[in-house]
Design an enzyme around this catalytic site. Structure first.
Site, PDB file in Angstrom:
ATOM      1  N   GLN A 162       0.841  -1.197   0.000  1.00 29.48           N
ATOM      2  CA  GLN A 162       0.000   0.000   0.000  1.00 29.48           C
ATOM      3  C   GLN A 162       0.880   1.252   0.000  1.00 29.48           C
ATOM      4  O   GLN A 162       1.701   1.452   0.896  1.00 29.48           O
ATOM      5  CB  GLN A 162      -0.927   0.031   1.213  1.00 29.48           C
ATOM      6  N   TYR A 178      -5.500  10.962   4.280  1.00 31.82           N
ATOM      7  CA  TYR A 178      -4.146  11.226   3.803  1.00 31.82           C
ATOM      8  C   TYR A 178      -4.148  12.035   2.494  1.00 31.82           C
ATOM      9  O   TYR A 178      -5.184  12.534   2.067  1.00 31.82           O
ATOM     10  CB  TYR A 178      -3.368   9.920   3.716  1.00 31.82           C
ATOM     11  N   ARG A 233      -7.633   2.315  -2.788  1.00 30.36           N
ATOM     12  CA  ARG A 233      -8.518   2.337  -1.619  1.00 30.36           C
ATOM     13  C   ARG A 233      -9.120   3.727  -1.445  1.00 30.36           C
ATOM     14  O   ARG A 233      -8.406   4.735  -1.519  1.00 30.36           O
ATOM     15  CB  ARG A 233      -7.744   1.965  -0.360  1.00 30.36           C
ATOM     16  N   GLY A 236      -9.071  -7.130   9.351  1.00 28.21           N
ATOM     17  CA  GLY A 236      -8.144  -6.330  10.127  1.00 28.21           C
ATOM     18  C   GLY A 236      -7.799  -6.984  11.443  1.00 28.21           C
ATOM     19  O   GLY A 236      -6.922  -7.829  11.519  1.00 28.21           O
ATOM     20  N   ARG A 237      -8.521  -6.603  12.502  1.00 30.00           N
ATOM     21  CA  ARG A 237      -8.149  -7.068  13.838  1.00 30.00           C
ATOM     22  C   ARG A 237      -8.198  -8.587  13.966  1.00 30.00           C
ATOM     23  O   ARG A 237      -7.392  -9.171  14.700  1.00 30.00           O
ATOM     24  CB  ARG A 237      -9.059  -6.418  14.883  1.00 30.00           C
TER      25      ARG A 237
END
Length: 358
Positions: free
Chosen positions: A100, A181, A228, A314-315
């Site tokens: 990424q 971002y 993304r 993810g987690r």
């Protein structure tokens, strides 16, 4: 979890995936001080190779792109060598690696970067937030507005970073145009007050994102390029306006990106299923969807609803290196330790236990 749709194979660009799970990108702050991923990072990703498609943590394409301490880069020969070890570990486990590419823009502090310069952004507007630095929390300073010529330089940095990722043995890259971002900042009217061709209208605010995608697709191939987005995500002080404003911005952006025939669209989704459905209708290849707070029994919901092809975890994947096997066999899951998410060593990174066969 024996849902048949989750375990169907899928062709993603040049890759043949054995199932519909993937590793979501998660910042872990374990790179060396110069941004080179070390042996521990290679071990971390190698442990999770069974996920098939592994999307790495945000990786800066330049020194200006760094926002946090100990995040990896992909723009020097040392970075390439470090990522080659990661790619080798993933490939040895039968997985595929997408790096990424994350330029943080204004979400930075001079104390966190190698050159200690002022952050850059579409406009000289601070996010109004603090961030962690080596000496503790500090207010993020007002960034410097990029000139039109400098925007072209940043596009070149993304191009170089993508080529460097492929040189390191990665299977592709994901463009990070989400989560507050730099690319997301260009899309957001409260962070982008430009009056040139990169600001103002929906079309102009999308221009930088589209040009980055075009450059990377040209450099390494559209089928090795994902992107993304996170519509209406209020991270980094961004405010993209009301629902109709968000829909107008992202329907235009996704429609233009669809023409590039990229490998996938990765949506960090806040719940506007009508908007997500409109993406699905125009996007020619794979759609990946991540939702906050999704429970174990909801992992397959977006696939079954026809909204997604692949579900990045993810987690669950962070705390369970063998998450694929645990889901296949309905085994219990490890709990994530939130105190070890960012920075440190093996604890909470590579030492989560795996299933023991008896």
């Amino acid at each position: 979890m024996n849902s048949s749709s989750l375990w169907q194979p899928f062709a993603l660009g040049r890759l043949e995936l054995a199932h519909r799970l993937a590793l979501a990108p998660m910042t872990r702050n374990r790179a060396n001080a110069d941004g080179t991923p070390g042996e521990l990072v290679a071990e971390y990703y190698g442990q999770r190779a069974a996920l098939g498609l592994l999307i790495t943590e945000g990786t800066q394409p330049s020194a200006d792109g760094q926002g946090y301490v100990n995040t990896p880069g992909i723009y020097t020969p040392e970075h390439i060598e470090g990522w080659r070890k990661v790619a080798d570990a993933v490939h040895e486990g039968g997985g595929h690696l997408f790096v990424q590419l994350m330029h943080v823009g204004r979400t930075s502090h001079p104390d966190n970067t190698p050159h200690h310069r002022q952050p850059v952004a579409p406009s000289a507007i601070a996010p109004g937030q603090d961030m962690h630095t080596p000496t503790g929390p500090q207010q993020i300073p007002v960034p410097r507005e990029l000139s039109a010529a400098e925007i072209q330089d940043v596009i070149g940095e993304f191009r170089h970073a993508a080529a460097s990722a492929i040189a390191a043995g990665a299977d592709g890259v994901e463009i990070h145009a989400a989560n507050g971002y730099l690319l997301h900042q260009f899309l957001s009217p409260n962070a982008n007050h430009r009056t040139d061709v990169y600001g103002g209208s929906v079309e102009n605010r999308a221009r930088f994102v589209i040009e980055v995608a075009q450059a990377i697709a040209e450099e390494i191939g559209a089928d090795r390029t994902g992107i993304r987005i996170s519509p209406a995500f209020p991270l980094g002080g961004l405010d993209e306006g009301d629902t109709e404003s968000v829909r107008a911005q992202y329907r235009y952006l996704v429609g233009e990106l669809a023409k590039l025939n990229l490998a996938y669209l990765h949506v960090h989704h806040l719940g506007d299923d009508e908007l997500l459905g409109s993406f699905r209708a125009v996007w020619p290849s794979a759609v990946l969807v991540v939702r906050y707070g999704r429970g174990r029994d909801q992992i397959v919901s977006d696939i079954d609803a026809g909204l997604a092809d692949i579900v990045p975890l993810g987690r669950f994947a962070l705390a369970n290196p063998d998450i694929v096997e645990r889901l296949r066999t309905d085994a219990p899951l490890n709990e994530m330790d939130p105190t070890t998410l960012y920075g440190g060593g093996a604890a909470g990174f590579t030492d989560y236990p795996v299933l023991t066969l008896v």
